[in-house]
Design an enzyme around this catalytic site. Structure first.
Site, mmCIF file in Angstrom:
data_model
loop_
_atom_site.group_PDB
_atom_site.id
_atom_site.type_symbol
_atom_site.label_atom_id
_atom_site.label_comp_id
_atom_site.label_asym_id
_atom_site.label_seq_id
_atom_site.Cartn_x
_atom_site.Cartn_y
_atom_site.Cartn_z
ATOM 1 C CB CYS A 25 7.938 -19.634 2.256
ATOM 2 S SG CYS A 25 8.238 -18.179 1.209
ATOM 3 C CG HIS A 53 16.581 -14.707 -4.694
ATOM 4 N ND1 HIS A 53 16.513 -14.060 -3.485
ATOM 5 C CD2 HIS A 53 16.490 -13.729 -5.639
ATOM 6 C CE1 HIS A 53 16.399 -12.760 -3.681
ATOM 7 N NE2 HIS A 53 16.378 -12.540 -4.977
ATOM 8 C CG HIS A 87 11.687 -10.698 -2.820
ATOM 9 N ND1 HIS A 87 11.535 -11.485 -3.943
ATOM 10 C CD2 HIS A 87 12.632 -11.300 -2.077
ATOM 11 C CE1 HIS A 87 12.362 -12.522 -3.869
ATOM 12 N NE2 HIS A 87 13.033 -12.439 -2.762
ATOM 13 C CB CYS A 109 5.039 -12.353 1.146
ATOM 14 S SG CYS A 109 4.759 -13.248 2.692
ATOM 15 C CD GLU A 149 11.429 -8.754 3.480
ATOM 16 O OE1 GLU A 149 11.258 -8.383 4.654
ATOM 17 O OE2 GLU A 149 11.647 -9.949 3.171
ATOM 18 C CB THR A 185 9.979 -11.168 6.498
ATOM 19 O OG1 THR A 185 10.348 -11.422 5.135
ATOM 20 C CG2 THR A 185 9.102 -9.932 6.580
ATOM 21 C CB CYS A 215 8.404 -14.718 7.929
ATOM 22 S SG CYS A 215 7.241 -15.998 7.399
ATOM 23 C CG ASN A 245 15.427 -18.839 3.537
ATOM 24 O OD1 ASN A 245 15.295 -19.858 2.851
ATOM 25 N ND2 ASN A 245 15.100 -18.796 4.813
ATOM 26 C CB SER A 287 14.137 -19.293 -3.090
ATOM 27 O OG SER A 287 15.455 -19.539 -2.625
#
Length: 304
Positions: A25, A53, A87, A109, A149, A185, A215, A245, A287
């Protein structure tokens, strides 16, 4: 553009396609770019926690001079440069950096930074706000406990925010207090909506405000990835074991295509998964580096 290859074996042709929407991302891309720029200049840089990650990408950057440290090791550093990954970090990290004369290269971010500010402002309001019975509002964060995060978000509240991951986590909370709900997010919109609905169902007194802070660059990948997964016979989902994620997106793929397999790299590919497949789709988490998905594609081409 999609990376596609066609492998012919006897009369069998396998179409292998990498999902064009998968991969880093914006926040991760920025963090890696900042790390590479500094490494090109000086050849050495510290990073607080894995920059992403994904073990393969961490190893690639380690070979360029990136040194990953945990918070305990970070506290012992002095007079060096340290990258803060996408994060984000709690205020205590910046205080340590000032105390130890550490130069911070901040790659947090922008979406996370904005959320940190919102939660910090909300916490400030809780200090001067209370209901008629004197109870302070409760800030709840829907996220994974211990995630980098989330730790940064909780840090904006001096540790006062409560983190929940499942509906059952609400059992031990005083829901008679005014509730302000936020989200990590990278959590799923559906999961957040379930938490909102459950709090509304349980709440009999006090106010409830919720803020969708997910996000959209990440969330919008889900419907597209589901469509991608449904269009192939077999899906190879490439993700690091630590990626939250990745777990969410993998579950989305498997939901629409039972022939979805989670691997960290090409060495985990089982040839039996590909037998008889006319089309093989390869996708990954925010990631997951593009080069790793390409290595999986090449390996799948040799096994199909």
């Amino acid at each position: 553009m999609c990376f596609s290859t066609y492998i012919r074996k006897s009369s069998h042709v396998a179409n292998i396609e990498i999902d064009s929407g998968s991969g880093f991302c914006f926040g991760v891309t920025t963090a890696i770019r900042k790390a590479e720029e500094e490494l090109e200049r000086t050849g050495v840089l510290y990073c607080l926690g894995d920059i992403v990650h994904n073990a393969g990408e961490v190893e690639r950057l380690r070979n360029k001079g990136l040194i990953t440290v945990d918070h305990e090791e970070f506290g012992k550093l002095h007079n060096v440069k340290v990258l803060l990954r996408a994060h984000g970090e709690p205020p205590s990290t910046y205080e340590t950096a000032r105390r130890n004369n550490i130069e911070i290269i901040d790659a947090t971010c922008p979406v996370v930074l904005q959320l940190q500010k919102r939660i910090k402002d909300a916490h400030s309001k809780t200090l001067t706000t209370s209901s008629e019975d004197g109870k302070k509002p409760l800030i709840i964060i829907y996220g994974k406990p211990g995630h980098a995060e989330v730790n940064g978000l909780v840090g904006q509240t001096d540790g006062q925010a409560v983190v929940i991951q499942h509906k059952d986590d609400l059992d031990n909370l005083d829901l008679s207090r005014d509730i302000w709900l936020y989200s990590q997010t990278t959590k799923s919109i559906e999961g957040f909506q379930e938490i909102v609905a459950e709090i509304r169902r349980r709440k009999t007194e006090g106010s409830f405000q919720w803020f969708d802070t997910i996000c959209r660059q990440v969330a919008n990948r889900m419907p597209k990835m589901r469509e991608f997964a449904a269009s192939h016979d077999v899906i190879l989902f490439v993700s690091g074991a630590k990626s939250s994620n990745g777990k969410v997106l993998y579950a989305q793929c498997r939901d629409v295509n039972p022939n979805t397999f989670l691997i960290t790299d090409e060495t985990e590919l089982n040839p039996d998964w590909l037998k008889g497949a006319g089309s093989i789709g390869i996708c990954g988490a925010t990631s997951t580096p593009r080069w790793l998905m390409q290595k999986v594609a090449l390996k799948a081409g040799g096994e199909s």
